[in-house]
Design an enzyme around this catalytic site. Structure first.
Site, PDB file in Angstrom:
ATOM      1  N   GLU A 208       0.814  -1.419   0.218  1.00 27.96           N
ATOM      2  CA  GLU A 208      -0.415  -0.101  -0.224  1.00 27.96           C
ATOM      3  C   GLU A 208       0.848   1.293  -0.116  1.00 27.96           C
ATOM      4  O   GLU A 208       2.099   1.545   0.624  1.00 27.96           O
ATOM      5  CB  GLU A 208      -0.866  -0.233   1.838  1.00 27.96           C
TER       6      GLU A 208
ATOM      7  N   ASP B  80      -2.149  12.374  -3.600  1.00 26.49           N
ATOM      8  CA  ASP B  80      -2.689  13.698  -2.839  1.00 26.49           C
ATOM      9  C   ASP B  80      -2.872  13.746  -4.586  1.00 26.49           C
ATOM     10  O   ASP B  80      -2.369  13.778  -5.638  1.00 26.49           O
ATOM     11  CB  ASP B  80      -0.949  14.320  -2.727  1.00 26.49           C
TER      12      ASP B  80
ATOM     13  N   LYS C 189      -3.702  22.112  -7.581  1.00 28.61           N
ATOM     14  CA  LYS C 189      -3.689  23.505  -8.732  1.00 28.61           C
ATOM     15  C   LYS C 189      -2.814  23.332 -10.204  1.00 28.61           C
ATOM     16  O   LYS C 189      -2.606  21.422 -10.465  1.00 28.61           O
ATOM     17  CB  LYS C 189      -2.405  24.046  -8.092  1.00 28.61           C
TER      18      LYS C 189
ATOM     19  N   ASP D  29     -10.833  11.018  -5.244  1.00 24.61           N
ATOM     20  CA  ASP D  29     -11.444  11.331  -5.164  1.00 24.61           C
ATOM     21  C   ASP D  29     -11.579  12.967  -5.486  1.00 24.61           C
ATOM     22  O   ASP D  29     -12.868  13.601  -6.349  1.00 24.61           O
ATOM     23  CB  ASP D  29     -11.848  12.204  -3.419  1.00 24.61           C
TER      24      ASP D  29
HETATM   25  C1  LIG Z   1      -4.588  12.244   0.898  1.00 20.91           C
HETATM   26  S1  LIG Z   1      -3.119  11.602   1.702  1.00 20.91           S
HETATM   27  C2  LIG Z   1      -4.525   9.690   1.645  1.00 20.91           C
HETATM   28  C3  LIG Z   1      -4.292   8.833   3.000  1.00 20.91           C
HETATM   29  C4  LIG Z   1      -5.196   7.583   2.603  1.00 20.91           C
HETATM   30  N1  LIG Z   1      -4.111   6.727   1.899  1.00 20.91           N
HETATM   31  C5  LIG Z   1      -6.796   7.840   2.506  1.00 20.91           C
HETATM   32  O1  LIG Z   1      -7.460   7.373   2.064  1.00 20.91           O
HETATM   33  O2  LIG Z   1      -6.679   8.155   3.716  1.00 20.91           O
HETATM   34  C6  LIG Z   1      -2.284  10.776   0.874  1.00 20.91           C
HETATM   35  C7  LIG Z   1      -1.022  10.051   1.639  1.00 20.91           C
HETATM   36  O3  LIG Z   1       0.143   9.151   0.523  1.00 20.91           O
HETATM   37  C8  LIG Z   1       1.452  10.279   1.511  1.00 20.91           C
HETATM   38  N2  LIG Z   1       2.377   9.864   0.149  1.00 20.91           N
HETATM   39  C9  LIG Z   1       2.290  10.634  -1.207  1.00 20.91           C
HETATM   40  N3  LIG Z   1       3.189  10.546  -1.480  1.00 20.91           N
HETATM   41  C10 LIG Z   1       3.694   9.620  -1.315  1.00 20.91           C
HETATM   42  C11 LIG Z   1       4.925   8.405  -1.474  1.00 20.91           C
HETATM   43  N4  LIG Z   1       5.564   9.665  -2.825  1.00 20.91           N
HETATM   44  N5  LIG Z   1       5.153   7.279  -0.886  1.00 20.91           N
HETATM   45  C12 LIG Z   1       4.435   6.946   0.292  1.00 20.91           C
HETATM   46  N6  LIG Z   1       4.120   8.020   0.634  1.00 20.91           N
HETATM   47  C13 LIG Z   1       3.262   8.896   0.135  1.00 20.91           C
HETATM   48  C14 LIG Z   1       0.892  11.481   1.705  1.00 20.91           C
HETATM   49  O4  LIG Z   1       1.927  11.360   2.834  1.00 20.91           O
HETATM   50  C15 LIG Z   1      -0.280  11.122   2.247  1.00 20.91           C
HETATM   51  O5  LIG Z   1      -0.791  10.737   3.685  1.00 20.91           O
END
Ligand SMILES: C[S@@+](CC[C@H](N)C(=O)[O-])C[C@H]1O[C@@H](n2cnc3c(N)ncnc32)[C@H](O)[C@@H]1O
Length: 201
Positions: free
Chosen positions: A35, A109, A113, A145
């Site tokens: 994941e 993420d 923008k 989303d």
């Molecule tokens: C918008 S959050 C979604 C968190 C969770 N998956 C959820 O659905 O509630 C996206 C997460 O991905 C992490 N993230 C972004 N790029 C990543 C990467 N290259 N490797 C690991 N984590 C990453 C961010 O720090 C953040 O906690």
């Protein structure tokens, strides 16, 4: 440079790196699932309980959030989860080909923008890398989303080889039996979640 690497990545095409066997993180040869962006860890916790004979590796770059997930997963009675506080794109890039059972990328993420869109994780090249790492018949789950991101993923998937869609449409709005996440709860109420499920050929 691998397109689709995030802003956290130090870059490089990693071609010269020795390949990593994800099974080495565990004392067994059970299927390994990954994941990316585990957030508070509730998804990986739930799947690890549901599939005790499978292994799970979760990646998270944000230390504060990672620590929360570690706390949560630390309470599990199973020993089938490993959490890594590092950029997943690096690790995934150096994995052995055809070694992973399933990938999950839940609500990456969105970078809404225009000038930030290039930071999105799910570019053709990174989706291809995940596909290369999947075993034949292995599954790639992605959800977002953000409609614009969903449409970009559909476009990006056109350039990916050896992957077939599990549904009649590129994505669906509801996936039965899938574990909720914090971001899912935030957006599902408005019907704004797009689920992708693809199978490695
Ligand atoms: C918008 S959050 C979604 C968190 C969770 N998956 C959820 O659905 O509630 C996206 C997460 O991905 C992490 N993230 C972004 N790029 C990543 C990467 N290259 N490797 C690991 N984590 C990453 C961010 O720090 C953040 O906690």
């Amino acid at each position: 440079m691998v397109e689709g690497l995030t802003k956290y990545t130090h870059g490089g095409d990693f071609a010269d790196y020795e390949r990593l066997d994800a099974s080495d993180f565990f004392n067994n040869d059970h299927p390994v699932n990954i994941e990316i962006g585990i957030g508070n860890g509730e998804f990986i916790e739930s799947f690890a309980q549901k599939y005790p004979n499978e292994n799970f590796i979760g990646f998270e770059v944000m230390k504060k959030i990672f620590d929360k997930a570690v706390k949560r997963v630390g309470k599990l009675e199973t020993d089938n989860v490993r959490l890594i506080h590092y950029d997943a794109t690096f690790f995934v890039s150096i994995l052995k080909d055809e070694s992973i059972n399933r990938f999950f990328v839940n609500h990456p993420d969105p970078w809404p923008k225009k000038r930030h869109k290039k930071r999105r994780l799910l570019k053709t090249q990174f989706i291809q890398i995940m596909t290369d790492k999947l075993r034949k018949g292995g599954e790639l789950y992605m959800s977002t989303d953000n409609l614009d991101y969903a449409e970009e993923i559909v476009e990006n998937l056109e350039g990916v080889k050896s992957l077939k869609c599990a549904f009649d449409t590129p994505y669906i709005k509801e996936l039965i039996d899938y574990q909720e996440t914090k971001y899912y709860r935030k957006f599902a109420i408005e019907g704004d979640v797009h689920f992708f499920k693809y199978i490695k050929l």
